[in-house]
Scaffold this motif. Structure first.
Motif, PDB file in Angstrom:
ATOM      1  N   THR A 116       0.847  -1.182   0.000  1.00 55.24           N
ATOM      2  CA  THR A 116       0.000   0.000   0.000  1.00 55.24           C
ATOM      3  C   THR A 116       0.889   1.241   0.000  1.00 55.24           C
ATOM      4  O   THR A 116       2.096   1.155   0.232  1.00 55.24           O
ATOM      5  N   GLU A 117       0.272   2.398  -0.241  1.00 65.07           N
ATOM      6  CA  GLU A 117       1.033   3.651  -0.204  1.00 65.07           C
ATOM      7  C   GLU A 117       1.229   4.144   1.217  1.00 65.07           C
ATOM      8  O   GLU A 117       2.333   4.470   1.619  1.00 65.07           O
TER       9      GLU A 117
ATOM     10  N   TYR B 106      -2.200   0.238  -4.175  1.00 64.94           N
ATOM     11  CA  TYR B 106      -1.989   1.679  -4.128  1.00 64.94           C
ATOM     12  C   TYR B 106      -3.312   2.393  -4.383  1.00 64.94           C
ATOM     13  O   TYR B 106      -4.250   1.821  -4.944  1.00 64.94           O
ATOM     14  N   ASP B 107      -3.350   3.657  -4.004  1.00 67.54           N
ATOM     15  CA  ASP B 107      -4.548   4.457  -4.246  1.00 67.54           C
ATOM     16  C   ASP B 107      -4.801   4.547  -5.750  1.00 67.54           C
ATOM     17  O   ASP B 107      -3.859   4.638  -6.534  1.00 67.54           O
TER      18      ASP B 107
ATOM     19  N   GLY C  26      -0.738   6.932  -7.572  1.00 68.26           N
ATOM     20  CA  GLY C  26      -0.776   5.484  -7.403  1.00 68.26           C
ATOM     21  C   GLY C  26      -0.633   4.735  -8.716  1.00 68.26           C
ATOM     22  O   GLY C  26       0.061   3.716  -8.790  1.00 68.26           O
TER      23      GLY C  26
ATOM     24  N   ASP D 247      -9.352   3.942  -1.385  1.00 74.43           N
ATOM     25  CA  ASP D 247      -8.110   3.246  -1.083  1.00 74.43           C
ATOM     26  C   ASP D 247      -8.460   2.050  -0.202  1.00 74.43           C
ATOM     27  O   ASP D 247      -9.618   1.861   0.178  1.00 74.43           O
TER      28      ASP D 247
END
Length: 169
Positions: free
Chosen positions: A48-49, A93-94, A99, A127
């Protein structure tokens, strides 16, 4: 050592994350120490971010999740994942411009060393944290990252693609 905060109430607050000035983000695998055994046993990693995205994933049972703190995944980090036996990387990622661009960069880096890259297509621009906070027990099935990237409207430079040049199914 530094701190990171997330805008939790107003989704339109920019920036969404605010970190200590000068906090080095490149090469950090947030929750990597916690996720290490789940990553090794599944041979998959979900990335994930933001740190709150990774924390939310862990709290909901996705123990092989780490965060890159909004930075691109460093080549050294990708090599570390390969040494851990990772064969598949799931990008969570978003679904925004940053992203998508990070996903594009990751595809070529991972393909060069034999790691499959998948992406989770979250609905409605959510997200992973927003998605899980709505009470979902599972995530959407990951799809090949190349397909995911083609479904979005940015070229390799992050510019909007004119409608007449967009990929359609």
């Amino acid at each position: 050592i530094g701190f990171t905060a997330r805008a939790a109430i107003d989704k339109d607050v920019k920036p969404k994350y605010k970190s200590t000035t000068g906090l080095p983000k490149k090469g950090i695998l947030f929750l990597g120490n916690v996720a290490k055994e789940a990553i090794r046993s599944s041979r998959r990693i979900q990335i994930t971010e933001g740190p709150f995205d990774a924390i939310s994933a862990h709290l909901n049972g996705f123990k092989n999740t780490i965060a890159t703190l909004g930075a691109d995944l460093a080549v050294d980090s990708i090599n570390t994942l390969k040494q851990m036996g990772v064969v598949s990387r799931i990008m969570a990622y978003d679904p925004d411009k940053a992203g998508i661009m990070a996903t594009k960069k990751t595809i070529s880096l991972c393909q060069d060393i034999g790691i499959e890259v998948l992406a989770v297509p979250f609905p409605h621009g959510q997200d992973i944290d927003e998605y899980l906070r709505k009470g979902e027990a599972s995530l959407p099935l990951p799809i090949p990252a190349v397909e995911y990237v083609l479904d979005h409207d940015y070229d390799l430079n992050g510019e909007d693609i004119p409608h007449d040049l967009r990929y359609t199914r």
